[in-house]
Scaffold this motif. Structure first.
Motif, PDB file in Angstrom:
ATOM      1  N   ASN A 235       0.957  -1.288   0.043  1.00  0.00           N
ATOM      2  CA  ASN A 235       0.247   0.332  -0.109  1.00  0.00           C
ATOM      3  C   ASN A 235       0.654   1.653  -0.139  1.00  0.00           C
ATOM      4  O   ASN A 235       1.901   1.473   1.287  1.00  0.00           O
ATOM      5  CB  ASN A 235      -0.799   0.253   0.735  1.00  0.00           C
ATOM      6  CG  ASN A 235      -1.917  -1.108   0.874  1.00  0.00           C
ATOM      7  OD1 ASN A 235      -2.146  -1.653   0.545  1.00  0.00           O
ATOM      8  ND2 ASN A 235      -2.034  -2.014   1.957  1.00  0.00           N
ATOM      9  N   LEU A 236       0.656   2.208  -1.273  1.00  0.00           N
ATOM     10  CA  LEU A 236       1.628   3.472  -1.130  1.00  0.00           C
ATOM     11  C   LEU A 236       1.272   4.436  -0.227  1.00  0.00           C
ATOM     12  O   LEU A 236      -0.162   4.176   0.266  1.00  0.00           O
ATOM     13  CB  LEU A 236       1.400   3.414  -2.048  1.00  0.00           C
ATOM     14  CG  LEU A 236       1.356   2.574  -3.784  1.00  0.00           C
ATOM     15  CD1 LEU A 236       1.784   3.461  -4.797  1.00  0.00           C
ATOM     16  CD2 LEU A 236       3.521   2.056  -3.698  1.00  0.00           C
ATOM     17  N   PRO A 237       2.331   4.978   0.513  1.00  0.00           N
ATOM     18  CA  PRO A 237       2.093   6.145   1.036  1.00  0.00           C
ATOM     19  C   PRO A 237       1.348   6.969   0.510  1.00  0.00           C
ATOM     20  O   PRO A 237       0.834   7.270  -0.762  1.00  0.00           O
ATOM     21  CB  PRO A 237       3.868   6.858   1.274  1.00  0.00           C
ATOM     22  CG  PRO A 237       4.247   6.033   0.162  1.00  0.00           C
ATOM     23  CD  PRO A 237       3.825   5.001  -0.380  1.00  0.00           C
ATOM     24  N   THR A 238       1.150   8.533   1.075  1.00  0.00           N
ATOM     25  CA  THR A 238      -0.428   9.234   0.477  1.00  0.00           C
ATOM     26  C   THR A 238      -0.385  10.073   1.823  1.00  0.00           C
ATOM     27  O   THR A 238      -0.601   9.688   2.957  1.00  0.00           O
ATOM     28  CB  THR A 238      -1.904   8.550  -0.150  1.00  0.00           C
ATOM     29  OG1 THR A 238      -2.194   9.296  -0.606  1.00  0.00           O
ATOM     30  CG2 THR A 238      -2.242   8.305   1.742  1.00  0.00           C
ATOM     31  N   THR A 239      -1.433  11.111   1.148  1.00  0.00           N
ATOM     32  CA  THR A 239      -1.718  12.004   2.338  1.00  0.00           C
ATOM     33  C   THR A 239      -2.770  12.772   2.357  1.00  0.00           C
ATOM     34  O   THR A 239      -3.756  13.185   1.409  1.00  0.00           O
ATOM     35  CB  THR A 239      -0.773  13.402   2.194  1.00  0.00           C
ATOM     36  OG1 THR A 239       1.164  13.701   1.213  1.00  0.00           O
ATOM     37  CG2 THR A 239      -0.854  14.669   2.825  1.00  0.00           C
ATOM     38  N   LEU A 240      -3.585  12.590   3.380  1.00  0.00           N
ATOM     39  CA  LEU A 240      -4.944  13.125   3.268  1.00  0.00           C
ATOM     40  C   LEU A 240      -5.036  14.431   3.499  1.00  0.00           C
ATOM     41  O   LEU A 240      -4.186  15.423   5.478  1.00  0.00           O
ATOM     42  CB  LEU A 240      -5.708  11.970   4.335  1.00  0.00           C
ATOM     43  CG  LEU A 240      -5.938  10.747   4.436  1.00  0.00           C
ATOM     44  CD1 LEU A 240      -6.321  10.119   5.477  1.00  0.00           C
ATOM     45  CD2 LEU A 240      -6.052  10.116   3.057  1.00  0.00           C
ATOM     46  N   GLY A 241      -5.839  15.635   3.058  1.00  0.00           N
ATOM     47  CA  GLY A 241      -6.073  16.813   3.061  1.00  0.00           C
ATOM     48  C   GLY A 241      -7.518  16.774   3.886  1.00  0.00           C
ATOM     49  O   GLY A 241      -8.072  15.833   4.356  1.00  0.00           O
ATOM     50  N   GLY A 242      -7.234  18.152   4.673  1.00  0.00           N
ATOM     51  CA  GLY A 242      -7.669  18.416   6.016  1.00  0.00           C
ATOM     52  C   GLY A 242      -8.606  19.791   5.755  1.00  0.00           C
ATOM     53  O   GLY A 242      -7.930  20.770   5.928  1.00  0.00           O
ATOM     54  N   ASP A 243      -9.515  20.010   6.590  1.00  0.00           N
ATOM     55  CA  ASP A 243     -10.425  21.410   6.809  1.00  0.00           C
ATOM     56  C   ASP A 243     -11.385  21.279   7.972  1.00  0.00           C
ATOM     57  O   ASP A 243     -11.637  19.873   8.281  1.00  0.00           O
ATOM     58  CB  ASP A 243     -10.921  21.477   5.951  1.00  0.00           C
ATOM     59  CG  ASP A 243     -12.253  21.302   5.009  1.00  0.00           C
ATOM     60  OD1 ASP A 243     -13.388  21.175   5.772  1.00  0.00           O
ATOM     61  OD2 ASP A 243     -12.304  20.255   4.083  1.00  0.00           O
ATOM     62  N   ALA A 244     -11.134  22.407   8.410  1.00  0.00           N
ATOM     63  CA  ALA A 244     -12.092  22.469   9.819  1.00  0.00           C
ATOM     64  C   ALA A 244     -12.886  23.104  10.187  1.00  0.00           C
ATOM     65  O   ALA A 244     -13.231  24.105   9.319  1.00  0.00           O
ATOM     66  CB  ALA A 244     -11.576  22.077  11.132  1.00  0.00           C
ATOM     67  N   GLU A 245     -14.446  23.167  10.925  1.00  0.00           N
ATOM     68  CA  GLU A 245     -15.184  23.934  10.712  1.00  0.00           C
ATOM     69  C   GLU A 245     -15.857  23.772  12.590  1.00  0.00           C
ATOM     70  O   GLU A 245     -15.369  22.603  12.439  1.00  0.00           O
ATOM     71  CB  GLU A 245     -15.888  24.030   9.639  1.00  0.00           C
ATOM     72  CG  GLU A 245     -16.553  23.969   8.270  1.00  0.00           C
ATOM     73  CD  GLU A 245     -17.899  23.787   7.799  1.00  0.00           C
ATOM     74  OE1 GLU A 245     -18.373  23.127   8.212  1.00  0.00           O
ATOM     75  OE2 GLU A 245     -17.776  23.625   6.404  1.00  0.00           O
ATOM     76  N   GLY A 246     -16.232  24.839  12.550  1.00  0.00           N
ATOM     77  CA  GLY A 246     -16.499  25.236  13.977  1.00  0.00           C
ATOM     78  C   GLY A 246     -17.154  26.727  14.238  1.00  0.00           C
ATOM     79  O   GLY A 246     -16.749  26.872  14.117  1.00  0.00           O
ATOM     80  N   THR A 247     -17.732  25.803  16.104  1.00  0.00           N
ATOM     81  CA  THR A 247     -18.048  26.652  16.454  1.00  0.00           C
ATOM     82  C   THR A 247     -17.765  27.501  18.058  1.00  0.00           C
ATOM     83  O   THR A 247     -17.795  26.121  18.293  1.00  0.00           O
ATOM     84  CB  THR A 247     -19.779  27.002  15.934  1.00  0.00           C
ATOM     85  OG1 THR A 247     -20.212  25.738  17.070  1.00  0.00           O
ATOM     86  CG2 THR A 247     -20.318  26.799  15.227  1.00  0.00           C
ATOM     87  N   THR A 248     -18.049  28.727  18.211  1.00  0.00           N
ATOM     88  CA  THR A 248     -17.883  28.723  19.842  1.00  0.00           C
ATOM     89  C   THR A 248     -18.513  29.367  20.497  1.00  0.00           C
ATOM     90  O   THR A 248     -18.909  30.626  19.763  1.00  0.00           O
ATOM     91  CB  THR A 248     -16.126  29.303  19.658  1.00  0.00           C
ATOM     92  OG1 THR A 248     -15.253  28.858  19.490  1.00  0.00           O
ATOM     93  CG2 THR A 248     -15.785  29.681  21.925  1.00  0.00           C
ATOM     94  N   THR A 249     -19.161  28.884  21.605  1.00  0.00           N
ATOM     95  CA  THR A 249     -20.722  29.659  22.024  1.00  0.00           C
ATOM     96  C   THR A 249     -20.208  30.089  24.038  1.00  0.00           C
ATOM     97  O   THR A 249     -19.767  29.179  24.357  1.00  0.00           O
ATOM     98  CB  THR A 249     -21.399  28.329  22.611  1.00  0.00           C
ATOM     99  OG1 THR A 249     -21.834  28.158  20.726  1.00  0.00           O
ATOM    100  CG2 THR A 249     -22.921  29.126  22.585  1.00  0.00           C
ATOM    101  N   VAL A 250     -19.851  31.318  24.283  1.00  0.00           N
ATOM    102  CA  VAL A 250     -19.750  31.617  25.347  1.00  0.00           C
ATOM    103  C   VAL A 250     -21.034  32.276  25.595  1.00  0.00           C
ATOM    104  O   VAL A 250     -22.193  32.721  25.178  1.00  0.00           O
ATOM    105  CB  VAL A 250     -19.471  33.077  25.067  1.00  0.00           C
ATOM    106  CG1 VAL A 250     -18.773  33.461  26.378  1.00  0.00           C
ATOM    107  CG2 VAL A 250     -17.745  32.514  24.147  1.00  0.00           C
ATOM    108  N   SER A 251     -21.331  31.516  27.488  1.00  0.00           N
ATOM    109  CA  SER A 251     -22.443  32.067  28.240  1.00  0.00           C
ATOM    110  C   SER A 251     -22.225  31.680  29.414  1.00  0.00           C
ATOM    111  O   SER A 251     -21.666  31.212  29.853  1.00  0.00           O
ATOM    112  CB  SER A 251     -23.386  30.225  28.010  1.00  0.00           C
ATOM    113  OG  SER A 251     -24.234  30.801  29.007  1.00  0.00           O
TER     114      SER A 251
END
Length: 416
Positions: A235-251
């Motif tokens: 199995n050949l080496p490979t690279t997985l690309g990523g992105d993130a979506e987030g929320t911060t809730t201050v209460s």
């Protein structure tokens, strides 16, 4: 094979991909915190009862996802299906405390069929990694203040592997294969901070991390004799690309604010993997299978927040017994299996590896006398990690059921 059954199966395959993409019940191990989670240790067909060994086993009676070359051995007019289910109980021990969890879910779904007399094709959807952990009761002080806050962190999700396999028989004894894996999935991390002041305030941080990429692989199988086969995979080496979506809730007592964020994630590298396998029959009724795989994580030059990725070795061994006595009797057609698997882990924390070992037992129950259709049951008892160096030792019981079915298609019906 009727068209409506093929259509129904295609629908189930699509629905299952949606289930996998949002599943959070495939793991409850604290070690799924590292990297992209725990690498999947569940296979198709009878593999789970044989110490996860199958590189040299042909796909002549079931779907063997361990080696694409095995698909060159699919019998003419056969159409294979495989549905898998997994249940696990584990107990994690740290110091004098322990915690138990139970998880259950689908583990795989796949189809395979011959293209012609010399080649076969298959598609399997199976988890590549799984994430499911909770870290609670982390106490910290706010910087520059005597105020205390308590943090709880939850993680769930994982990466899926939609694997396309093609195998071709160059001769009656030698088979080659190619595999293409489409890797994709989402890992969700939720961090809750409770600030202990005159009133209880909280900060909730939710982040969805999505990864995707493709991986190529190849394999071979060679029948040395009618009783002994060898195989190999890459199995050949490979690279997985990523992105993130987030929320911060201050209460707080006077403020409620939601902040949305988007960002790119660091790429995650998968290493070169090599594997070799052997299968041989002993006195006709016994079959032995042995596998060795090595994953070259050192070459990825990457580390986790807590540990470092290191080269990983995997060993698997299995023994199967099937009576050669009167096959008209049901109990003589049962297949009994036992196995052992060990890997030294791909993560090192404070010079300590997170290794994994397990004993496996299985039984294959035939569904029809003149067919390869079978229900494969397996049970594994194993452990991960260690209590030393402030780490966690995990003992687990793993149960799996694979419904391995064979259909006959494009065969003329005989009328007497």
């Amino acid at each position: 094979m009727k068209i409506k059954y093929i259509t129904l199966y295609t629908f189930l395959l699509i629905v299952s991909s949606k289930v996998y993409a949002q599943s959070n019940a495939l793991s409850s191990s604290p070690y799924s915190l590292y990297g992209l989670g725990l690498t999947n240790d569940i296979g198709t067909g009878k593999i789970n009862g044989l110490g996860k060994s199958g590189i040299a086993i042909p796909s002549s009676t079931f779907i063997n996802n361990s080696n694409p070359a095995s698909f060159g051995a699919i019998p003419k007019n056969s159409f294979f299906y495989d549905f898998g289910f997994k249940g696990e109980t584990n107990t994690s021990a740290e110091g004098g405390s322990s915690n138990s969890n139970i998880t259950a879910n689908f583990s795989n779904i796949g189809i395979a069929f011959p293209i012609n007399e010399k080649s076969g094709f298959g598609v399997t959807l199976i988890p590549f990694t799984s994430v499911g952990y909770t870290i609670s009761g982390i106490e910290s002080y706010i910087e520059g203040s005597s105020d205390l806050f308590i943090t709880t962190i939850d993680g769930e999700g994982g990466i899926n592997d939609l694997k396309i396999n093609y195998g071709y028989a160059l001769t009656n004894k030698f088979r080659l294969g190619l595999t293409l894996s489409a890797l994709f999935g989402k890992i969700t991390e939720t961090e809750t901070n409770y600030i202990l002041t005159n009133s209880i305030n909280s900060i909730l941080i939710e982040e969805d991390n999505r990864y995707s990429g493709v991986r190529l692989g190849a394999g071979f199988q060679y029948d040395i004799t009618s009783d002994t086969s060898i195989g190999g995979i890459i199995n050949l080496p490979t690279t997985l690309g990523g992105d993130a979506e987030g929320t911060t809730t201050v209460s707080t007592s006077s403020v409620y604010e939601v902040i949305e964020t988007d960002s790119d994630l660091d790429d995650f590298k998968l290493p070169l993997e090599l594997g070799f396998g052997l299968q041989t029959k002993i006195k006709e009724a016994f079959t032995v299978s042995l596998d060795y795989k090595k994953s070259f994580w050192n070459n990825t030059n990457q580390s986790d927040q807590i540990g470092t990725f290191v080269d990983q070795d995997f060993f698997g061994a299995g023994l199967q017994f099937k009576s050669r006595s009167n096959q008209s009797k049901f109990f003589n057609r049962l297949e009994y299996r036992a196995g052992f698997n060990y890997d030294n882990g791909n993560i090192e924390i404070d010079n300590t590896r997170i290794s994994n070992s397990a004993l496996n037992f299985g039984i294959g129950v035939p569904l029809k006398h003149n067919s390869s259709s079978m229900i494969n049951f397996s049970y594994s008892y194993g452990n991960k990690g260690t209590i030393s160096n402030g780490l966690i030792k995990e003992n687990y019981h793993l149960f799996s059921i694979n419904l391995s079915l064979e259909g006959i298609w494009f065969q003329k019906r005989k009328i007497n």
